[in-house]
Scaffold this motif. Structure first.
Motif, PDB file in Angstrom:
ATOM      1  N   ALA A 188       0.858  -1.193   0.000  1.00 21.11           N
ATOM      2  CA  ALA A 188       0.000   0.000   0.000  1.00 21.11           C
ATOM      3  C   ALA A 188       0.886   1.232   0.000  1.00 21.11           C
ATOM      4  O   ALA A 188       1.815   1.345   0.801  1.00 21.11           O
ATOM      5  N   ASP A 189       0.601   2.152  -0.922  1.00 20.13           N
ATOM      6  CA  ASP A 189       1.401   3.367  -1.047  1.00 20.13           C
ATOM      7  C   ASP A 189       0.550   4.578  -0.692  1.00 20.13           C
ATOM      8  O   ASP A 189      -0.653   4.473  -0.438  1.00 20.13           O
ATOM      9  N   VAL A 196      14.177  -4.108  -1.906  1.00 20.81           N
ATOM     10  CA  VAL A 196      14.375  -2.797  -2.537  1.00 20.81           C
ATOM     11  C   VAL A 196      14.629  -1.793  -1.433  1.00 20.81           C
ATOM     12  O   VAL A 196      13.700  -1.423  -0.705  1.00 20.81           O
ATOM     13  N   PRO A 197      15.868  -1.351  -1.260  1.00 21.90           N
ATOM     14  CA  PRO A 197      16.178  -0.418  -0.155  1.00 21.90           C
ATOM     15  C   PRO A 197      15.369   0.869  -0.269  1.00 21.90           C
ATOM     16  O   PRO A 197      15.218   1.455  -1.343  1.00 21.90           O
ATOM     17  N   GLY A 198      14.812   1.291   0.869  1.00 19.56           N
ATOM     18  CA  GLY A 198      14.072   2.543   0.927  1.00 19.56           C
ATOM     19  C   GLY A 198      12.624   2.462   0.524  1.00 19.56           C
ATOM     20  O   GLY A 198      11.866   3.413   0.717  1.00 19.56           O
ATOM     21  N   LEU A 199      12.207   1.338  -0.065  1.00 20.08           N
ATOM     22  CA  LEU A 199      10.823   1.235  -0.509  1.00 20.08           C
ATOM     23  C   LEU A 199       9.930   0.692   0.603  1.00 20.08           C
ATOM     24  O   LEU A 199       8.886   1.271   0.921  1.00 20.08           O
ATOM     25  N   ALA A 200      10.321  -0.410   1.204  1.00 16.34           N
ATOM     26  CA  ALA A 200       9.547  -1.000   2.302  1.00 16.34           C
ATOM     27  C   ALA A 200      10.462  -1.917   3.092  1.00 16.34           C
ATOM     28  O   ALA A 200      11.446  -2.452   2.562  1.00 16.34           O
ATOM     29  N   GLY A 201      10.151  -2.084   4.368  1.00 13.14           N
ATOM     30  CA  GLY A 201      10.927  -2.973   5.207  1.00 13.14           C
ATOM     31  C   GLY A 201      10.574  -4.427   4.960  1.00 13.14           C
ATOM     32  O   GLY A 201       9.595  -4.755   4.289  1.00 13.14           O
ATOM     33  N   THR A 209       4.524   0.985   1.980  1.00 19.46           N
ATOM     34  CA  THR A 209       5.777   1.640   1.624  1.00 19.46           C
ATOM     35  C   THR A 209       6.213   2.567   2.754  1.00 19.46           C
ATOM     36  O   THR A 209       5.430   2.878   3.674  1.00 19.46           O
ATOM     37  N   ALA A 210       7.455   3.024   2.668  1.00 21.88           N
ATOM     38  CA  ALA A 210       7.964   3.914   3.712  1.00 21.88           C
ATOM     39  C   ALA A 210       7.165   5.208   3.760  1.00 21.88           C
ATOM     40  O   ALA A 210       6.892   5.755   4.834  1.00 21.88           O
ATOM     41  N   GLY A 211       6.749   5.724   2.584  1.00 25.23           N
ATOM     42  CA  GLY A 211       5.959   6.948   2.569  1.00 25.23           C
ATOM     43  C   GLY A 211       4.602   6.774   3.195  1.00 25.23           C
ATOM     44  O   GLY A 211       4.123   7.636   3.954  1.00 25.23           O
TER      45      GLY A 211
END
Length: 514
Positions: A61-62, A95-100, A106-108
């Motif tokens: 989910a973004d 994918v670094p920075g996208l999701a843990g 997603t991180a955002g």
């Protein structure tokens, strides 16, 4: 701008993957993407490999776009480690920075959920997220909030401590802050001195503790950090002094009851009965008669006898004037002089005249005011609380009218005049940071016969060192009181349904950042 450039602008966090398709279906935006196929280092041994064992898909989910939910369908590889000595044979590509790892957002999107959870907590945060297009339950919002780590902090040299109510009158907790930066350090589950002492022992290095007049915190600071200087809050000192002055004004209210007329006024039957009953009860008490026997002899209720027996002065039992301020009060002097000059003037004529002078009330209020004789009566004497507030106020901040009335009161009562001198001397000690003069002030008060002030001064001796520090050092407990005010807002947002764990997390993560 081409479609590819537009996708790059809308989804900059997907720069590390290849976007294959963006479409809108079933009320949501679907983004299909895959990794670029570059070699990836093994998380165990660090060997780069591009050998594919298989593929798998993740749905993330973004952040919403134009109020619509965004779902990223990402194809990832399962790679084989080519190092034969590595204990790990295969591993999933990340994918670094996208999701843990194992993340569903997603991180955002996670940052957006965290922001709403910190500001609004569970139910309200979920409602706001649903409005902007991110559908989550309130328990998911709370789980995200509770999973956040507490902010790391070092124990400062100067701290402030105060209590706040979890359930008023029943359960309380303790807040500890940095007295310089106003950052929250910890929340303790109660307000016991033992709990505070254990916290200080676990966090050495505190050099100064700002607190109120609480004996529990004083004992906790003394046991947990004996090397620290305790600083009593100046506002609480003034508040305790104000209470003592009000008790003194209440005991001597008979001195200024008739300052408006300069002579004794006729007392009503209620006041005369109160004085007679007080004299009879205290006469029997002086003979050693018990309260029960007094109640039997005077045909009074036992609680009434106890109330009269506890009162050191009869003036404490006599209520003041029950008449409040009205819209006619500013025109009292004009009405009095006008009726004296023309006794037969009608109320309607007076109404027209004072309306031209700015009167905003009606005729009924004026009729009642004149019928009660309030135009001829002198103003009611000030209440003890009002007199205490005048005494506690800086003379430079009193209006001329209040200054005059205060002087009339002081001229009628020598004890209140002496108390006023003591109060202003104490105010000088506080404003000029002259804590070294406190002992002289206490000696002067104890040499007099003002019992409420003597009790206040003797209470200062119990907490002597902390009071001297409060009157000398620039620190106070005001920042801690401000944090408690913010905590009340957080409590009201959660309607009292949240536990201490959630409240503590929000305090440390929201107030700590402000």
């Amino acid at each position: 701008m081409c479609n590819r450039d537009m996708v790059t602008v809308l989804f900059p966090h997907l720069a590390a993957v290849e976007i294959e398709q963006v479409d809108r279906q079933d009320g949501q935006i679907r983004v299909v993407a895959r990794t670029r196929g570059d070699p990836v280092c093994c998380p165990s041994c660090g060997t780069a490999t591009g050998k594919v064992h298989g593929y798998h898909r993740r749905r993330l989910a973004d952040r919403p776009v134009d109020g619509l939910p965004v779902v990223i369908e990402l194809r990832l590889r399962r790679l084989v480690c080519i190092n034969l000595d590595c204990a790990r044979q295969t591993f999933h590509e990340q994918v670094p920075g996208l999701a843990g790892r194992y993340g569903r957002r997603t991180a955002g999107a996670t940052a957006l959920v965290i922001a709403c959870a910190l500001a609004l907590a569970g139910r309200a945060g979920a409602s706001l997220l649903a409005t902007i297009g991110l559908l989550l339950s309130r328990t998911s919002v709370l789980s995200t909030l509770m999973a956040l780590p507490e902010p790391p902090s070092t124990v400062p040299a100067v701290i402030g401590v105060d209590d706040f109510a979890i359930k008023r009158g029943q359960r309380y907790a303790t807040i500890i802050i940095d007295a310089v930066t106003h950052r929250c350090l910890d929340v303790l589950p109660d307000r016991l001195g033992v709990t505070f002492a254990h916290w200080l022992q676990a966090h050495p290095g505190v050099q100064l503790i700002c607190r109120d007049r609480s004996a529990a915190y004083a004992a906790g600071a003394r046991d947990g950090a004996p090397q620290a200087v305790q600083c009593a809050d100046r506002w609480h000192l003034l508040n305790n002094l104000s209470e003592a002055v009000e008790k003194l004004a209440l005991a001597h209210r008979g001195c200024f009851r008739d300052i408006a007329t300069g002579q004794g006024r006729d007392e009503g039957p209620t006041v005369r009965r109160t004085r007679s009953r007080y004299a009879a009860i205290h006469a029997l008490l002086g003979q050693g008669v018990t309260n029960n026997e007094i109640a039997r002899r005077l045909h009074l209720a036992l609680n009434t006898v106890k109330k009269y027996a506890r009162a050191p002065h009869v003036e404490q039992l006599i209520g003041g004037s029950k008449r409040g301020a009205t819209l006619v009060d500013p025109f009292r002097d004009y009405l009095r002089s006008r009726r004296a000059a023309e006794p037969g003037v009608t109320v309607w004529a007076l109404l027209r005249e004072i309306k031209s002078m700015g009167y905003q009330g009606g005729s009924t209020l004026l009729y009642r005011y004149l019928g009660q004789g309030r135009a001829e009566d002198a103003p009611a004497p000030p209440s003890p609380r009002r007199v205490a507030s005048w005494i506690m106020t800086d003379p430079a901040h009193l209006s001329p009218g209040r200054t005059t009335r205060l002087q009339e009161v002081l001229d009628c009562c020598l004890e209140l005049k002496q108390a006023t001198e003591h109060v202003r001397t104490f105010a000088d000690l506080l404003t000029q940071r002259q804590g070294h003069r406190l002992d002289d002030w206490i000696a002067d008060v104890r040499a007099g016969d003002l019992h409420p002030l003597r009790s206040f001064a003797e209470g200062l001796l119990i907490d002597h060192d902390a009071v001297v520090a409060g009157l000398t050092l620039p620190y106070s407990n005001g920042p801690t009181e401000g944090v408690v005010n913010k905590i009340k807002l957080l409590k009201r947002q959660m309607y009292g349904r949240a536990g201490l764990a959630l409240l503590r997390k929000r305090i440390l993560l929201t107030i700590a950042r402000n």
